[in-house]
Design a protein around this motif. Structure first.
Motif, mmCIF file in Angstrom:
data_model
loop_
_atom_site.group_PDB
_atom_site.id
_atom_site.type_symbol
_atom_site.label_atom_id
_atom_site.label_comp_id
_atom_site.label_asym_id
_atom_site.label_seq_id
_atom_site.Cartn_x
_atom_site.Cartn_y
_atom_site.Cartn_z
ATOM 1 N N ASP B 80 -5.711 -18.242 30.613
ATOM 2 C CA ASP B 80 -5.219 -16.858 30.625
ATOM 3 C C ASP B 80 -4.029 -16.661 29.675
ATOM 4 O OD1 ASP B 80 -7.026 -16.051 32.696
ATOM 5 O OD2 ASP B 80 -5.767 -17.159 34.099
ATOM 6 N N PHE B 81 -3.398 -17.750 29.309
ATOM 7 C CA PHE B 81 -2.191 -17.638 28.479
ATOM 8 C C PHE B 81 -2.459 -17.904 26.995
ATOM 9 C CE2 PHE B 81 1.000 -18.761 32.126
ATOM 10 C CZ PHE B 81 0.880 -17.468 32.602
ATOM 11 N N VAL B 82 -3.663 -18.355 26.700
ATOM 12 C CA VAL B 82 -3.950 -18.817 25.336
ATOM 13 C C VAL B 82 -3.543 -17.801 24.268
ATOM 14 C CG1 VAL B 82 -5.812 -19.432 23.735
ATOM 15 C CG2 VAL B 82 -5.773 -20.394 26.034
ATOM 16 N N ASP B 83 -3.816 -16.522 24.547
ATOM 17 C CA ASP B 83 -3.502 -15.501 23.531
ATOM 18 C C ASP B 83 -2.070 -14.992 23.638
ATOM 19 O OD1 ASP B 83 -6.058 -15.672 22.572
ATOM 20 O OD2 ASP B 83 -6.819 -14.093 23.908
ATOM 21 N N HIS B 84 -1.316 -15.530 24.549
ATOM 22 C CA HIS B 84 0.015 -14.957 24.798
ATOM 23 C C HIS B 84 1.161 -15.914 24.529
ATOM 24 C CE1 HIS B 84 -2.081 -11.545 26.404
ATOM 25 N NE2 HIS B 84 -2.794 -12.363 27.148
ATOM 26 N N VAL B 85 0.836 -17.121 24.144
ATOM 27 C CA VAL B 85 1.892 -18.091 23.839
ATOM 28 C C VAL B 85 1.337 -19.099 22.841
ATOM 29 C CG1 VAL B 85 1.285 -19.567 25.818
ATOM 30 C CG2 VAL B 85 3.585 -19.708 24.858
ATOM 31 N N THR B 86 2.173 -19.540 21.927
ATOM 32 C CA THR B 86 1.728 -20.599 21.019
ATOM 33 C C THR B 86 2.252 -21.934 21.528
ATOM 34 O OG1 THR B 86 3.672 -20.180 19.651
ATOM 35 C CG2 THR B 86 1.614 -19.123 18.981
ATOM 36 N N PRO B 87 1.492 -22.989 21.311
ATOM 37 C CA PRO B 87 1.925 -24.295 21.814
ATOM 38 C C PRO B 87 3.202 -24.769 21.142
ATOM 39 C CG PRO B 87 -0.186 -24.456 20.647
ATOM 40 C CD PRO B 87 0.204 -23.027 20.632
ATOM 41 N N TYR B 88 3.924 -25.618 21.829
ATOM 42 C CA TYR B 88 5.171 -26.134 21.270
ATOM 43 C C TYR B 88 5.119 -27.666 21.230
ATOM 44 C CZ TYR B 88 5.854 -25.252 26.324
ATOM 45 O OH TYR B 88 5.680 -25.126 27.677
ATOM 46 N N VAL B 89 5.798 -28.220 20.224
ATOM 47 C CA VAL B 89 5.765 -29.669 20.008
ATOM 48 C C VAL B 89 7.202 -30.167 19.866
ATOM 49 C CG1 VAL B 89 4.834 -31.556 18.619
ATOM 50 C CG2 VAL B 89 3.604 -29.376 18.731
ATOM 51 N N GLY B 90 7.578 -31.145 20.671
ATOM 52 C CA GLY B 90 8.963 -31.624 20.690
ATOM 53 C C GLY B 90 9.249 -32.702 19.649
ATOM 54 N N VAL B 91 9.302 -32.297 18.382
ATOM 55 C CA VAL B 91 9.677 -33.260 17.336
ATOM 56 C C VAL B 91 10.811 -32.693 16.483
ATOM 57 C CG1 VAL B 91 7.404 -34.362 17.190
ATOM 58 C CG2 VAL B 91 7.891 -32.377 15.754
ATOM 59 N N LEU B 92 11.538 -33.563 15.829
ATOM 60 C CA LEU B 92 12.593 -33.165 14.894
ATOM 61 C C LEU B 92 12.393 -33.996 13.641
ATOM 62 C CD1 LEU B 92 15.646 -33.208 17.343
ATOM 63 C CD2 LEU B 92 14.792 -31.183 16.154
ATOM 64 N N THR B 93 12.524 -33.362 12.475
ATOM 65 C CA THR B 93 12.175 -34.087 11.253
ATOM 66 C C THR B 93 13.127 -35.236 10.950
ATOM 67 O OG1 THR B 93 13.413 -32.477 9.982
ATOM 68 C CG2 THR B 93 11.036 -32.109 10.166
ATOM 69 N N HIS B 94 14.385 -35.139 11.402
ATOM 70 C CA HIS B 94 15.308 -36.222 11.058
ATOM 71 C C HIS B 94 15.099 -37.456 11.945
ATOM 72 C CE1 HIS B 94 17.454 -34.343 14.337
ATOM 73 N NE2 HIS B 94 18.458 -35.180 14.272
ATOM 74 N N LEU B 95 14.347 -37.299 13.035
ATOM 75 C CA LEU B 95 13.958 -38.494 13.805
ATOM 76 C C LEU B 95 12.602 -38.911 13.233
ATOM 77 C CD1 LEU B 95 14.944 -37.215 17.352
ATOM 78 C CD2 LEU B 95 16.251 -38.745 15.879
ATOM 79 N N GLN B 96 12.691 -39.572 12.099
ATOM 80 C CA GLN B 96 11.503 -39.827 11.301
ATOM 81 C C GLN B 96 10.413 -40.545 12.066
ATOM 82 O OE1 GLN B 96 12.134 -42.013 7.734
ATOM 83 N NE2 GLN B 96 12.538 -40.149 6.576
ATOM 84 N N GLY B 97 9.213 -39.994 12.012
ATOM 85 C CA GLY B 97 8.077 -40.641 12.642
ATOM 86 C C GLY B 97 7.856 -40.213 14.081
ATOM 87 N N LEU B 98 8.798 -39.487 14.673
ATOM 88 C CA LEU B 98 8.623 -39.050 16.061
ATOM 89 C C LEU B 98 7.403 -38.140 16.163
ATOM 90 C CD1 LEU B 98 9.530 -38.675 19.026
ATOM 91 C CD2 LEU B 98 11.006 -36.812 18.236
ATOM 92 N N ARG B 99 6.546 -38.435 17.130
ATOM 93 C CA ARG B 99 5.370 -37.593 17.299
ATOM 94 C C ARG B 99 5.213 -37.189 18.755
ATOM 95 N NH1 ARG B 99 0.726 -42.240 16.222
ATOM 96 N NH2 ARG B 99 1.204 -43.513 18.048
ATOM 97 N N SER B 100 4.623 -36.052 18.959
ATOM 98 C CA SER B 100 4.285 -35.606 20.301
ATOM 99 C C SER B 100 3.125 -34.645 20.179
ATOM 100 C CB SER B 100 5.479 -34.931 20.974
ATOM 101 O OG SER B 100 5.168 -34.635 22.329
ATOM 102 N N ALA B 101 2.476 -34.376 21.293
ATOM 103 C CA ALA B 101 1.304 -33.504 21.261
ATOM 104 C C ALA B 101 1.714 -32.079 21.604
ATOM 105 C CB ALA B 101 0.276 -34.017 22.258
ATOM 106 N N PRO B 102 0.912 -31.100 21.173
ATOM 107 C CA PRO B 102 1.212 -29.715 21.525
ATOM 108 C C PRO B 102 1.182 -29.525 23.048
ATOM 109 C CG PRO B 102 -0.545 -29.828 19.878
ATOM 110 C CD PRO B 102 -0.303 -31.220 20.353
ATOM 111 N N GLN B 103 2.122 -28.723 23.531
ATOM 112 C CA GLN B 103 2.224 -28.502 24.964
ATOM 113 C C GLN B 103 2.082 -27.021 25.264
ATOM 114 O OE1 GLN B 103 5.923 -30.178 26.440
ATOM 115 N NE2 GLN B 103 5.158 -30.042 28.538
ATOM 116 N N MET B 104 1.461 -26.713 26.394
ATOM 117 C CA MET B 104 1.341 -25.329 26.841
ATOM 118 C C MET B 104 2.026 -25.217 28.206
ATOM 119 S SD MET B 104 -0.303 -23.308 24.720
ATOM 120 C CE MET B 104 -1.488 -22.102 25.346
ATOM 121 N N PRO B 105 2.422 -23.998 28.583
ATOM 122 C CA PRO B 105 3.167 -23.855 29.844
ATOM 123 C C PRO B 105 2.385 -24.383 31.046
ATOM 124 C CG PRO B 105 3.177 -21.779 28.613
ATOM 125 C CD PRO B 105 2.307 -22.728 27.852
#
Ligand code: FES
Ligand code: FES
Lengths: 159, 794
Positions: B80-105
């Motif tokens: 129900d939320f797919v069209d109302h929120v974009t996924p978020y990913v907890g990475v920062l470019t200066h923490l080189q190589g840090l990866r995480s998957a897209p998260q939804m509420p």
């Protein structure tokens, strides 16, 4: 689940009659129905002491009691304590000692402290600590609260 | 500006003085306004069905029965939320190589920790919403879970995010000097230890709470917020709900404690905002205590292998650490869950002169609740590892633990200095802090009484820590890595027609006394009684843009902005007064709300009179004078990535070898946070912090079963420090102002939590030493102490 019941009580000196859901706990009733939001809810299972109230002279956890169980009772909440000159000195001591940070534990803490002082509690720090050990405070580390209570008792002894 | 910054004889001299908090009376009378105290017209309430599994596929969700329950307004699942929120990913470019998957509420298809929100119910009240949650049937297909961080890295481990080749989220190496050349040298003593730091969590007494209103007429979203960083959250919500940033308003009134817990992006909070928008009416969500335990971020959860080499004179020849931490199934957004590990690598051994330092950190996905920044991020681990190794090495070479620190601490005269991990230090005072600690606690006397106690069969221990604390971060902390997190703060100071000051600032209050120190600085620098200063914080609509309160930055960064703004306004007012009084502005001063002569201090006019002329009788002013009576200034740290503080702490404990109980007899803390603005408030920050550190060291742990169920998710089962077991804490200060600002203030909010665990661990081990036992696992529960004593088992 949807049963309701009419209750009458005196809250901070005011007569209240209301129809409440039987399952509603007392602190929710005070906060949401009467707007007495000074009583806080930290755990809803009787451990943190944020909801501490005075009912018919006894200290009670407002989250462990249903509103209907308080039918016919006399209740004092923080709003009532705050208006009572007997708590002036304690409040001033809390302020002076910075015995509160976020203030969320404060209403329950004041109620417990007042109970201790009015029961003739001593300035012994261990005894004070024991007495307030049912009130969780994440911010202060308790020392300033103990100071405030001890100072209030000392002042009372002098006057 | 007339006079030095701290001159307590000057009128309106508030910097450096204990003044009571203007907020205190209101809170003492039960007149606070926390989010759950607010009731809005047409408000409805949210509750969530959370995953009972650590890892499972969501096959089917049946909401039929729940939907027909009277009082239910809406039920939402991820789709129900797919069209109302974009996924978020907890990475920062200066923490080189840090990866995480897209998260939804809400969890989509797969749940990855016990407690992850899956279905949202909105109803007329919370009780009905919870009833409806109970009627929702979810068909889960359990998947193999990976809970242990080390197991998560094994080749045969289930991979939590199939798009990645492993459960490794991030890895960092630091290698400075040549540690390998040291270990085999025969003139050094090498000590190795394995440290374990359990997971714990914030347990703010006010749980997380959100009340969100959406006005479809002008597309504005107002979020009543219990948190620390309103502008950050404004940016996050605007971005992911696709609203113009200016249409999102965050308002924080009173906040019932935060400690880092309430600064992150939580699915249930975001869902509350989406629901308010979809329903076009206010939606309130208040986490209950059980769901707080499984959804508020957890912290720590590190295992560290540490190694130290010291020569026969006690000089540290090398230090090496290998840190492994489990962060839950995602890196938290937007600050990421790699920062704690990063800090540990940066800070371990930082108080000491170390040439050869090597560190590895690995951050791993697992099926437990999310882990992220909580008070003193990384510090308790870094300090306990370094000072635990150092004290162990001291005993091995028969050296006193104070003496070995004297040998190795970076000298007070050596600044600016750079650590082996590349941290830049200035204005620190490790040596003075240690000496002050030693004399405050009467170290020699205490050692003597410890001996006497031992003869009586009483096991007492003394443990110390020398520490640094990261405070006043620059943009190098988050902004550089692409996060919408401001490292600068602003303050606006305005004079009204009655001669009172109004200050609005972008730093925020959760009980530290932020509003008080803002008033102190403004009153002091401008020249009015503090009662005439009104402070606004927490509202993105009315405060300048800024970072808020985190990483011990409020006083140092926000305070400097207030100082600069108050000084600028003062200059303006003196110029206006000069025109009105036909006097040179620099011959005038402001004292106690009066314009006075610098020479002789005669009163010339009150600020109220000046205000009335400016605002009502402008005809008395020259035509070319358009007074502003308002000044805004912003400040950020530019010379250093962080402004470090330092401190030294000590614990005195008694361990009962029969029961494993640790009694804290005494605790001392010496802190150098630069300029102290309000001594009482600083002391209370340190005390509260020490107690939180004691919690982590002795009591607090989020216990998990092997299959990822949190076992003690209630306040009855999760132990927090209560008054009876806690000691009084002795505090002393050294004031080495930072040269990076006029105010000279550094942070103090996290020192206690960062240092206390190390001092306690060293003290417990000192007590256990005659019994030939030691413990390097926190919390140091009675059971664990008995186990190292060879009694009992897990
Ligand atoms: S809310 Fe009643 S004891 Fe915690
Ligand atoms: S002052 Fe925050 S919980 Fe006590």
């Amino acid at each position: 689940m949807n049963q309701r019941h009419s209750i009458s009580m005196t809250v901070n000196g005011e007569a209240i009659t209301m129809d409440v859901p039987v399952r509603m706990n007392l602190v929710d009733f005070l906060r949401n129905e009467l707007g007495l939001t000074g009583s806080h809810v930290g755990c809803e299972h009787g451990v943190c002491g944020a909801c501490t109230l005075k009912i018919d002279g006894e200290m009670v956890r407002g989250c462990l009691m249903l509103a209907v169980q308080a039918d016919g009772c006399t209740i004092t909440t923080i709003e009532g304590f705050a208006d009572d000159p007997r708590s002036d000195r304690l409040q001033a001591a809390f302020e002076r000692n910075n015995a509160l940070q976020c203030g969320y534990c404060t209403p329950g803490m004041l109620a417990s402290a007042l109970d201790y002082i009015e029961a003739g509690g001593s300035t012994d720090r261990t005894a004070i600590r024991q007495h307030i050990s049912g009130n969780y405070c994440r911010c202060t580390g308790y020392q300033s609260i103990v100071d405030a209570i001890a100072q209030t008792i000392e002042e009372g002894q002098k006057s | 500006m007339s006079g030095p910054l701290t001159n307590l004889d000057r009128p309106n001299s508030y910097i450096g003085r204990t003044v009571p908090r203007p907020d205190a009376k209101r809170l003492l009378q039960g007149r606070g306004q926390y989010v759950d105290d607010l009731q809005l017209p047409r408000m409805v309430h949210a509750a969530f069905v959370r995953s009972p599994h650590a890892h499972a596929r969501v096959k089917e969700i049946d909401t039929t029965a729940a939907t027909s329950l009277p009082g239910v307004v809406a039920i939402y699942t991820a789709k129900d939320f797919v069209d109302h929120v974009t996924p978020y990913v907890g990475v920062l470019t200066h923490l080189q190589g840090l990866r995480s998957a897209p998260q939804m509420p809400l969890a989509t298809d797969v749940v990855r920790w016990q407690g992850e929100p899956v279905v949202m119910v909105v109803a007329h009240n919370r009780a009905i919403a919870e009833d409806a949650c109970g009627l929702i049937e979810i068909d889960f297909e359990p998947l193999a879970e990976v809970c242990d961080a080390a197991a998560a890295l094994k080749d045969d481990a289930t991979i939590i995010h199939p798009e990645f080749d492993s459960n490794l989220a991030w890895e960092r190496l630091v290698d400075s000097g040549d540690v390998e050349a040291i270990w085999d040298r025969d003139d050094v003593t090498v000590i190795e230890r394995d440290f374990t730091f359990g997971r714990h969590t914030g347990v703010t007494l006010e749980s997380r709470a959100s009340l969100v209103e959406f006005n479809p007429a002008d597309e504005t979203l107002t979020y009543h917020y219990s948190g620390q960083a309103p502008h950050m959250m404004q940016a996050v919500l605007a971005k992911h709900l696709d609203l113009p940033e200016e249409n999102v308003r965050l308002v924080a009134r009173d906040v019932g404690g935060s400690f880092g817990i309430k600064i992150h992006t939580y699915g249930d909070d975001v869902a509350t905002a989406i629901a308010a928008r979809l329903l076009r009416r206010p939606v309130k969500f208040v986490a209950d205590r059980m769901e707080s335990f499984v959804s508020d971020i957890h912290a720590r959860d590190h295992t560290v292998h540490g190694r130290i080499a010291v020569d026969s004179s006690g000089v540290i020849a090398a230090m090496e650490i290998d840190d492994l931490t489990g962060i839950g199934p995602f890196s938290m957004y937007p600050r990421t869950s790699a920062i704690e590990c990063n800090q540990i690598l940066n800070l371990t051994g930082a108080p000491y002169q170390i040439e050869n330092y090597r560190a590895r950190g690995r951050v791993v996905f697992q099926n437990k609740n999310m882990m992220c920044q909580y008070r003193a991020v990384g510090h308790p681990v870094a300090m306990a590892v370094a000072d635990g190794l150092l004290e162990a090495a001291a005993h091995e070479i028969n050296m006193d633990v104070v003496a070995i620190r004297r040998k190795n601490l970076i000298a007070d005269t050596a600044y600016p200095a750079t650590s082996a991990a590349g941290m830049k230090f200035d204005d620190l005072s490790h040596q003075r802090a240690l000496e002050k600690l030693v004399s405050m606690m009467d170290y020699d006397g205490l050692r003597q009484s410890q001996e006497e106690a031992r003869e009586r069969g009483v096991y007492r221990g003394i443990g110390l820590v020398s520490m640094v604390e990261v405070t006043n971060p620059s943009p190098m902390f988050y902004g550089v890595g692409g996060a919408s997190i401001s490292a600068q703060d602003g303050a606006t100071v305005r004079l009204d027609a009655a001669g009172a000051l109004h200050v609005s600032s972008s730093i925020t209050e959760q009980g530290q006394g932020t509003n008080t120190i803002i008033a102190q600085i403004a009153a002091d620098r401008f020249g009015v009684d503090i009662d005439r200063v009104k402070v606004t914080t927490g509202d993105t609509a009315t405060t300048p843009y800024g970072g808020g309160t985190w990483a011990s930055r409020g006083a140092g960064i926000g305070g400097e902005a207030v100082l600069l703004a108050a000084q600028a306004l003062r200059q303006q007012v003196l110029e206006i007064a000069g025109t009105i009084l036909q006097a040179a502005p620099d011959s005038l001063d402001i004292n106690n709300g009066q314009i006075v002569d610098v020479e002789g201090a005669a009163t010339r006019m009150s600020l109220g009179e000046l205000g009335r002329i400016v605002y009502y009788r402008g005809n008395e002013l020259p035509n070319d004078m358009m007074p502003e009576m308002i000044a805004t200034r912003h400040y950020r740290v530019t010379d250093f990535p962080f402004v470090f503080t330092n401190g030294a702490m000590a614990a005195h404990v008694e361990v009962d070898p029969e029961t494993g109980f640790v009694k804290i007899l005494d605790f001392w803390a010496v802190e150098d946070c630069g300029r102290v603005i309000n001594p009482k408030l600083v002391d209370e920050q340190i005390r509260g912090g020490v107690i939180q550190g004691i919690g982590g060291a002795l009591y607090e742990e989020c216990l998990y079963s092997d299959d990822g169920q949190m076992l003690n998710a209630s306040m009855a089962d999760y132990l927090v420090p209560m008054a009876a077991e806690m000691p009084d804490i002795h505090i002393a200060h050294i004031e080495t102002p930072t040269k990076t600002s006029t105010l000279g203030a550094k942070g103090a909010g996290e020192a206690g939590t960062g240092g206390a665990p190390a001092a306690l661990m060293n003290a417990v081990n000192d007590a256990l030493r005659p019994l030939d036992a030691s413990i390097y696992q926190m919390p140091m529960t009675p059971q664990r102490i008995l186990r190292v004593l060879g009694i009992g088992k897990d």
